[in-house]
Scaffold this motif. Structure first.
Motif, PDB file in Angstrom:
ATOM      1  N   GLN A  17       0.803  -1.224   0.000  1.00  0.00           N
ATOM      2  CA  GLN A  17       0.000   0.000   0.000  1.00  0.00           C
ATOM      3  C   GLN A  17       0.836   1.275   0.000  1.00  0.00           C
ATOM      4  O   GLN A  17       0.307   2.368  -0.198  1.00  0.00           O
ATOM      5  N   THR A  18       2.130   1.167   0.200  1.00  0.00           N
ATOM      6  CA  THR A  18       3.010   2.345   0.178  1.00  0.00           C
ATOM      7  C   THR A  18       2.881   3.015  -1.182  1.00  0.00           C
ATOM      8  O   THR A  18       2.849   2.353  -2.217  1.00  0.00           O
ATOM      9  N   THR A  19       2.807   4.330  -1.192  1.00  0.00           N
ATOM     10  CA  THR A  19       2.736   5.032  -2.481  1.00  0.00           C
ATOM     11  C   THR A  19       4.109   5.034  -3.139  1.00  0.00           C
ATOM     12  O   THR A  19       5.144   4.884  -2.468  1.00  0.00           O
ATOM     13  N   LEU A  20       4.123   5.228  -4.439  1.00  0.00           N
ATOM     14  CA  LEU A  20       5.400   5.302  -5.147  1.00  0.00           C
ATOM     15  C   LEU A  20       6.212   6.488  -4.669  1.00  0.00           C
ATOM     16  O   LEU A  20       7.442   6.415  -4.586  1.00  0.00           O
ATOM     17  N   PRO A  36      12.375  -4.398  -0.478  1.00  0.00           N
ATOM     18  CA  PRO A  36      11.511  -5.566  -0.317  1.00  0.00           C
ATOM     19  C   PRO A  36      10.112  -5.076   0.061  1.00  0.00           C
ATOM     20  O   PRO A  36       9.966  -4.088   0.788  1.00  0.00           O
ATOM     21  N   VAL A  37       9.108  -5.760  -0.433  1.00  0.00           N
ATOM     22  CA  VAL A  37       7.722  -5.411  -0.123  1.00  0.00           C
ATOM     23  C   VAL A  37       7.197  -6.472   0.844  1.00  0.00           C
ATOM     24  O   VAL A  37       7.221  -7.664   0.537  1.00  0.00           O
ATOM     25  N   VAL A  38       6.757  -6.016   2.020  1.00  0.00           N
ATOM     26  CA  VAL A  38       6.352  -6.924   3.086  1.00  0.00           C
ATOM     27  C   VAL A  38       4.869  -6.720   3.405  1.00  0.00           C
ATOM     28  O   VAL A  38       4.402  -5.587   3.536  1.00  0.00           O
ATOM     29  N   HIS A  39       4.160  -7.850   3.524  1.00  0.00           N
ATOM     30  CA  HIS A  39       2.732  -7.820   3.876  1.00  0.00           C
ATOM     31  C   HIS A  39       2.484  -8.875   4.941  1.00  0.00           C
ATOM     32  O   HIS A  39       2.833 -10.039   4.751  1.00  0.00           O
ATOM     33  N   ASN A  40       1.911  -8.460   6.056  1.00  0.00           N
ATOM     34  CA  ASN A  40       1.646  -9.371   7.181  1.00  0.00           C
ATOM     35  C   ASN A  40       2.891 -10.149   7.586  1.00  0.00           C
ATOM     36  O   ASN A  40       2.829 -11.353   7.855  1.00  0.00           O
ATOM     37  N   VAL A  44       6.640 -10.285   0.015  1.00  0.00           N
ATOM     38  CA  VAL A  44       5.758 -10.672  -1.090  1.00  0.00           C
ATOM     39  C   VAL A  44       6.232 -10.162  -2.444  1.00  0.00           C
ATOM     40  O   VAL A  44       5.630 -10.473  -3.469  1.00  0.00           O
ATOM     41  N   GLY A  45       7.291  -9.375  -2.468  1.00  0.00           N
ATOM     42  CA  GLY A  45       7.780  -8.854  -3.730  1.00  0.00           C
ATOM     43  C   GLY A  45       8.927  -7.890  -3.522  1.00  0.00           C
ATOM     44  O   GLY A  45       9.409  -7.700  -2.402  1.00  0.00           O
ATOM     45  N   MET A  46       9.340  -7.308  -4.637  1.00  0.00           N
ATOM     46  CA  MET A  46      10.410  -6.301  -4.629  1.00  0.00           C
ATOM     47  C   MET A  46       9.976  -5.164  -5.547  1.00  0.00           C
ATOM     48  O   MET A  46       9.315  -5.406  -6.571  1.00  0.00           O
ATOM     49  N   VAL A  47      10.360  -3.953  -5.193  1.00  0.00           N
ATOM     50  CA  VAL A  47      10.132  -2.805  -6.056  1.00  0.00           C
ATOM     51  C   VAL A  47      11.461  -2.080  -6.224  1.00  0.00           C
ATOM     52  O   VAL A  47      12.220  -1.923  -5.266  1.00  0.00           O
ATOM     53  N   THR A  48      11.750  -1.688  -7.449  1.00  0.00           N
ATOM     54  CA  THR A  48      13.008  -1.005  -7.749  1.00  0.00           C
ATOM     55  C   THR A  48      12.746   0.428  -8.178  1.00  0.00           C
ATOM     56  O   THR A  48      11.621   0.784  -8.551  1.00  0.00           O
ATOM     57  N   ASP A  49      13.809   1.216  -8.163  1.00  0.00           N
ATOM     58  CA  ASP A  49      13.695   2.585  -8.652  1.00  0.00           C
ATOM     59  C   ASP A  49      13.296   2.578 -10.134  1.00  0.00           C
ATOM     60  O   ASP A  49      12.536   3.420 -10.595  1.00  0.00           O
ATOM     61  N   ARG A  50      13.744   1.583 -10.859  1.00  0.00           N
ATOM     62  CA  ARG A  50      13.380   1.451 -12.278  1.00  0.00           C
ATOM     63  C   ARG A  50      11.888   1.168 -12.434  1.00  0.00           C
ATOM     64  O   ARG A  50      11.231   1.740 -13.306  1.00  0.00           O
ATOM     65  N   VAL A  71       3.115  -1.893  -9.175  1.00  0.00           N
ATOM     66  CA  VAL A  71       4.331  -1.954 -10.003  1.00  0.00           C
ATOM     67  C   VAL A  71       5.379  -2.954  -9.526  1.00  0.00           C
ATOM     68  O   VAL A  71       6.335  -3.236 -10.245  1.00  0.00           O
ATOM     69  N   MET A  72       5.201  -3.508  -8.337  1.00  0.00           N
ATOM     70  CA  MET A  72       6.223  -4.390  -7.776  1.00  0.00           C
ATOM     71  C   MET A  72       6.310  -5.700  -8.548  1.00  0.00           C
ATOM     72  O   MET A  72       5.358  -6.123  -9.200  1.00  0.00           O
ATOM     73  N   SER A  73       7.459  -6.314  -8.447  1.00  0.00           N
ATOM     74  CA  SER A  73       7.650  -7.646  -8.995  1.00  0.00           C
ATOM     75  C   SER A  73       7.217  -8.650  -7.944  1.00  0.00           C
ATOM     76  O   SER A  73       7.701  -8.626  -6.814  1.00  0.00           O
ATOM     77  N   GLU A  74       6.287  -9.524  -8.318  1.00  0.00           N
ATOM     78  CA  GLU A  74       5.824 -10.544  -7.383  1.00  0.00           C
ATOM     79  C   GLU A  74       6.616 -11.838  -7.531  1.00  0.00           C
ATOM     80  O   GLU A  74       6.481 -12.735  -6.701  1.00  0.00           O
ATOM     81  N   ALA A  75       7.415 -11.928  -8.586  1.00  0.00           N
ATOM     82  CA  ALA A  75       8.282 -13.094  -8.759  1.00  0.00           C
ATOM     83  C   ALA A  75       9.434 -12.929  -7.779  1.00  0.00           C
ATOM     84  O   ALA A  75      10.370 -12.175  -8.029  1.00  0.00           O
ATOM     85  N   LEU A  76       9.330 -13.604  -6.661  1.00  0.00           N
ATOM     86  CA  LEU A  76      10.276 -13.394  -5.580  1.00  0.00           C
ATOM     87  C   LEU A  76      11.368 -14.455  -5.593  1.00  0.00           C
ATOM     88  O   LEU A  76      11.102 -15.636  -5.435  1.00  0.00           O
ATOM     89  N   HIS A  77      12.579 -14.010  -5.817  1.00  0.00           N
ATOM     90  CA  HIS A  77      13.757 -14.863  -5.739  1.00  0.00           C
ATOM     91  C   HIS A  77      14.475 -14.441  -4.465  1.00  0.00           C
ATOM     92  O   HIS A  77      14.803 -13.270  -4.296  1.00  0.00           O
TER      93      HIS A  77
END
Length: 149
Positions: A17-20, A36-40, A44-50, A71-77
């Motif tokens: 829910q964080t805004t860009l 890193p994007v964290v939920h509960n 759950v994902g990653m978001v980059t400056d790109r 916009v985040m990537s949900e493919a989490l490695h």
């Protein structure tokens, strides 16, 4: 060498829910390019400056109106604190990513391991060699491997 010995601990993170706009401020203040994007409590994902730049370039809106979830990537490695750095490096190479969230017990975010962290520790006892670190860096960036070292 274990991932915990090379990673950046206490990584700055955000929620879906964080805004860009807020994510960009977090990146600027933390001098990092990925969150890193964290939920509960789970990553759950990653978001980059790109991701943020591309989304804003294509959007008809403001950074304060768009959520990281859009916009985040949900493919989490990811990797774990107890993994060997060489194993994490293989994950980076295979998926062509520069950063991995590091998960601790029960999948809780413990930090982030970047190719820069690996390069900074290359050659140390029990770690990856300079050669392996550079070859991984080239593979991640899509550059052809060097002919000689």
């Amino acid at each position: 060498m274990k991932v915990r010995d090379a990673m950046t601990a206490n990584a700055i993170c955000c929620t879906p829910q964080t805004t860009l706009a807020a994510a960009a401020v977090l990146m600027a203040e933390g001098r990092c390019r990925t969150l890193p994007v964290v939920h509960n409590g789970k990553t759950v994902g990653m978001v980059t400056d790109r991701d943020i730049c591309l989304a804003l370039g294509a959007a008809d809106g403001f950074a304060s109106d768009l959520a990281v979830a859009d916009v985040m990537s949900e493919a989490l490695h990811s990797c774990h604190e107890d993994d060997d750095v060489a194993q994490a490096l293989e994950t980076m190479k295979h998926h062509r990513v520069r950063r991995l969230p590091v998960l601790g017990p029960e999948g809780i975010l413990a930090g982030v391991l970047s190719i820069d962290d690996v390069l900074a520790r290359a050659g140390e006892t029990g770690g990856v060699s300079y050669r392996d670190a550079v070859l991984a860096f080239q593979a991640i960036g899509g550059r052809p491997p060097a002919a000689r070292f």
